[in-house]
Scaffold this active site. Structure first.
Site, mmCIF file in Angstrom:
data_model
loop_
_atom_site.group_PDB
_atom_site.id
_atom_site.type_symbol
_atom_site.label_atom_id
_atom_site.label_comp_id
_atom_site.label_asym_id
_atom_site.label_seq_id
_atom_site.Cartn_x
_atom_site.Cartn_y
_atom_site.Cartn_z
ATOM 1 N N ARG A 163 1.045 -1.302 -0.085
ATOM 2 C CA ARG A 163 0.006 -0.029 0.058
ATOM 3 C C ARG A 163 0.952 1.137 -0.010
ATOM 4 O O ARG A 163 0.369 2.195 0.727
ATOM 5 C CB ARG A 163 -0.762 -0.020 1.200
ATOM 6 C CG ARG A 163 -1.956 -1.045 1.320
ATOM 7 C CD ARG A 163 -3.118 -1.261 0.312
ATOM 8 N NE ARG A 163 -3.772 -2.332 0.705
ATOM 9 C CZ ARG A 163 -3.623 -3.576 0.247
ATOM 10 N NH1 ARG A 163 -2.626 -3.898 -0.911
ATOM 11 N NH2 ARG A 163 -4.199 -4.799 0.371
ATOM 12 N N SER A 237 -11.401 1.621 3.767
ATOM 13 C CA SER A 237 -10.817 1.319 4.853
ATOM 14 C C SER A 237 -10.205 2.521 5.464
ATOM 15 O O SER A 237 -9.360 3.388 4.636
ATOM 16 C CB SER A 237 -9.704 0.272 4.676
ATOM 17 O OG SER A 237 -10.493 -0.803 4.068
ATOM 18 N N GLU A 335 -5.354 5.612 6.258
ATOM 19 C CA GLU A 335 -4.991 5.346 4.495
ATOM 20 C C GLU A 335 -5.473 6.601 3.653
ATOM 21 O O GLU A 335 -4.658 7.032 2.987
ATOM 22 C CB GLU A 335 -5.918 4.254 4.269
ATOM 23 C CG GLU A 335 -5.204 2.880 4.410
ATOM 24 C CD GLU A 335 -5.452 1.938 3.509
ATOM 25 O OE1 GLU A 335 -6.536 1.998 2.474
ATOM 26 O OE2 GLU A 335 -4.840 0.705 3.321
HETATM 27 P P1 NAP Z 1 -10.831 -9.127 4.651
HETATM 28 O O1 NAP Z 1 -11.182 -10.018 3.369
HETATM 29 O O2 NAP Z 1 -11.576 -8.905 5.850
HETATM 30 O O3 NAP Z 1 -9.369 -9.767 5.111
HETATM 31 C C1 NAP Z 1 -8.772 -9.010 6.584
HETATM 32 C C2 NAP Z 1 -7.217 -9.204 6.321
HETATM 33 O O4 NAP Z 1 -6.799 -10.400 5.851
HETATM 34 C C3 NAP Z 1 -6.723 -8.414 5.016
HETATM 35 O O5 NAP Z 1 -5.999 -7.389 5.793
HETATM 36 C C4 NAP Z 1 -6.035 -9.302 4.272
HETATM 37 O O6 NAP Z 1 -4.616 -8.770 3.651
HETATM 38 C C5 NAP Z 1 -5.816 -10.429 5.147
HETATM 39 N N1 NAP Z 1 -5.888 -11.916 4.662
HETATM 40 C C6 NAP Z 1 -6.730 -12.496 4.316
HETATM 41 N N2 NAP Z 1 -6.521 -13.536 3.395
HETATM 42 C C7 NAP Z 1 -5.344 -13.394 3.216
HETATM 43 C C8 NAP Z 1 -4.081 -14.341 2.702
HETATM 44 N N3 NAP Z 1 -4.671 -15.336 2.137
HETATM 45 N N4 NAP Z 1 -2.930 -13.768 2.728
HETATM 46 C C9 NAP Z 1 -2.543 -12.844 3.233
HETATM 47 N N5 NAP Z 1 -3.352 -11.795 3.776
HETATM 48 C C10 NAP Z 1 -4.649 -12.228 3.765
HETATM 49 O O7 NAP Z 1 -10.427 -7.611 3.990
HETATM 50 P P2 NAP Z 1 -11.522 -6.282 3.961
HETATM 51 O O8 NAP Z 1 -10.958 -5.298 4.799
HETATM 52 O O9 NAP Z 1 -12.836 -6.781 3.697
HETATM 53 O O10 NAP Z 1 -10.832 -5.743 2.309
HETATM 54 C C11 NAP Z 1 -10.765 -6.633 1.398
HETATM 55 C C12 NAP Z 1 -9.702 -6.850 0.499
HETATM 56 O O11 NAP Z 1 -9.563 -5.218 0.053
HETATM 57 C C13 NAP Z 1 -8.420 -6.927 1.252
HETATM 58 O O12 NAP Z 1 -7.362 -7.447 0.333
HETATM 59 C C14 NAP Z 1 -7.790 -5.406 1.574
HETATM 60 O O13 NAP Z 1 -6.554 -5.372 1.887
HETATM 61 C C15 NAP Z 1 -8.454 -4.883 0.328
HETATM 62 N N6 NAP Z 1 -8.544 -3.118 0.320
HETATM 63 C C16 NAP Z 1 -7.550 -2.634 -0.072
HETATM 64 C C17 NAP Z 1 -7.383 -1.117 0.097
HETATM 65 C C18 NAP Z 1 -6.282 -0.253 -0.539
HETATM 66 O O14 NAP Z 1 -5.568 -0.826 -1.336
HETATM 67 N N7 NAP Z 1 -5.872 0.809 0.016
HETATM 68 C C19 NAP Z 1 -8.509 -0.423 0.690
HETATM 69 C C20 NAP Z 1 -9.492 -1.341 1.516
HETATM 70 C C21 NAP Z 1 -9.317 -2.720 1.168
HETATM 71 P P3 NAP Z 1 -4.444 -7.632 2.760
HETATM 72 O O15 NAP Z 1 -5.012 -6.540 3.282
HETATM 73 O O16 NAP Z 1 -3.154 -7.821 2.437
HETATM 74 O O17 NAP Z 1 -5.253 -8.233 1.381
#
Ligand code: NAP
Length: 340
Positions: A163, A237, A335
């Site tokens: 990020r 987020s 963020e």
């Molecule tokens: P979520 O699906 O509830 O997952 C919670 C956390 O678990 C996330 O931080 C995700 O990491 C981690 N995770 C789950 N499975 C994983 C795996 N196999 N390996 C490594 N890490 C794992 O998350 P959420 O908050 O609803 O968001 C959904 C996705 O959108 C996530 O990937 C999140 O990071 C992404 N997102 C990105 C941004 C951005 O780019 N600014 C903003 C909002 C949400 P990761 O965060 O590394 O994926």
């Protein structure tokens, strides 16, 4: 050129003071002209995209805001199995994902339904469900305010990290991004998928994985738990997922044995910020004093229910950060960018 424009209309959190000047940019060539004009007026310049990751201060911006509306999208075959996709910065990101998926291309389908413009994606190296823009980005096209020239920056010079990129850190404010080029494969995505994605696919009896089915699954998952910013004011987020050392993690794990964690490639541990915020007492939390709340289905999303100022949002943010740090010794990082 518009004068005294409420910046709340240029942030999906819908808060903040006015901009002295605001201009939409529809062609890259307009950037140097606008900068020269601002220099003559003696005012600073900021470029924004869709406003989905911006929080404006109540004091507003005593300068010129350029709104990136540069449009353009083309797909050129690279070889028999892949294509280059050239995208101008002002394109709506989700429409870009939809077009690449329709063309059978794989590489950004998991980044479906992320709000904002294409030009904003390299800034924080947008990622979701295991894909991030750095994986497929060939180059960023930008106007360099230091050299006063249009430049093409190859992906390996973008200092991409989790990020993060040089556009957010070392070179913040230096480049006005005008476009990105991606290299996408004419192929199907392959497992392992993130558990939440795999569960959805299994529940829907999907056995043949295509960019299209992954996009549909991501859209379904995201829309079931995230508020639509056109209806509920929010910035997605609000905190990044902290990455902590193994030693710190082990100390925390001894105290909280249910703490979710994911190992990173460099031997650290990533902790979901949503879990920290929830366990600090903010699940479906509505704060009467500030008019802010956490979203009932995902407490990492701060929503503006009745807040009247960015000061309200910052009070609420500080309270959450304080309580998380007090309980877990982890300092959350915001963020969305607080501007100016
Ligand atoms: P979520 O699906 O509830 O997952 C919670 C956390 O678990 C996330 O931080 C995700 O990491 C981690 N995770 C789950 N499975 C994983 C795996 N196999 N390996 C490594 N890490 C794992 O998350 P959420 O908050 O609803 O968001 C959904 C996705 O959108 C996530 O990937 C999140 O990071 C992404 N997102 C990105 C941004 C951005 O780019 N600014 C903003 C909002 C949400 P990761 O965060 O590394 O994926």
């Amino acid at each position: 050129m518009h004068k005294d424009v409420p910046l709340a209309d240029y942030s999906t959190m819908r808060l903040g003071g006015p901009a002295k000047f605001l201009q939409s940019i529809t062609e890259a060539g307009e950037i140097p002209t606008a900068l020269a004009w601002a220099k003559k007026q003696g005012v600073p310049v900021i470029m924004i995209g869709g406003g989905s990751n911006i929080v404006w201060k109540d004091s507003g911006f005593d300068g010129l805001v350029l709104v990136n509306k540069i449009k353009g999208f083309s797909i050129q075959p690279a070889d028999a199995e892949s294509s280059y996709v050239e995208i101008r910065a002002g394109e709506d990101w989700d429409k870009v994902v939809a077009r690449t998926v329709k063309a059978g291309l794989h590489g950004i389908e998991a980044l479906s339904l992320i709000p904002g413009t294409a030009g904003a994606t390299p800034v924080q190296n947008v990622g979701a469900y295991g894909q991030e823009i750095a994986h497929t980005l060939v180059s960023v096209q930008a106007y360099d305010t230091e050299t006063k020239d249009f430049v093409t920056i190859p992906g390996e010079y973008c200092q991409f990290a989790y990020r993060d990129s040089r556009f957010k850190s070392a070179d913040k404010g230096r480049f006005f991004i005008t476009g990105i080029t991606l290299h996408l494969k004419q192929a199907n995505p392959t497992p392992p998928f993130y558990p939440v994605l795999q569960s959805y696919l299994d529940e829907h009896d999907v056995k043949h994985y295509t960019p299209d089915v992954v996009r549909e699954a991501v859209i379904a998952i995201r829309s079931s738990k995230l508020p639509d910013p056109s209806i509920v004011a929010n910035n997605g987020s609000f905190f990044g997922n902290p990455i902590i050392s193994k030693t710190k993690f082990e100390a925390l794990h001894a105290k909280f044995d249910d703490i979710p964690h994911w190992p990173t490639k460099d031997g650290k541990e990533k902790i979901p910020a949503a879990w920290l915020v929830e366990k600090a007492g903010y699940k479906n939390f509505h704060d009467r004093k500030t008019g802010m709340a956490t979203w009932h289905k995902q407490c990492l999303v701060l929503v503006n229910e009745k807040a009247t100022s960015t000061a309200d949002l910052l009070i609420f943010r500080n309270r959450i950060m304080h309580d998380v740090e007090h309980k877990f010794g982890i300092k959350l990082e915001q963020e969305p960018e607080l501007l100016p």
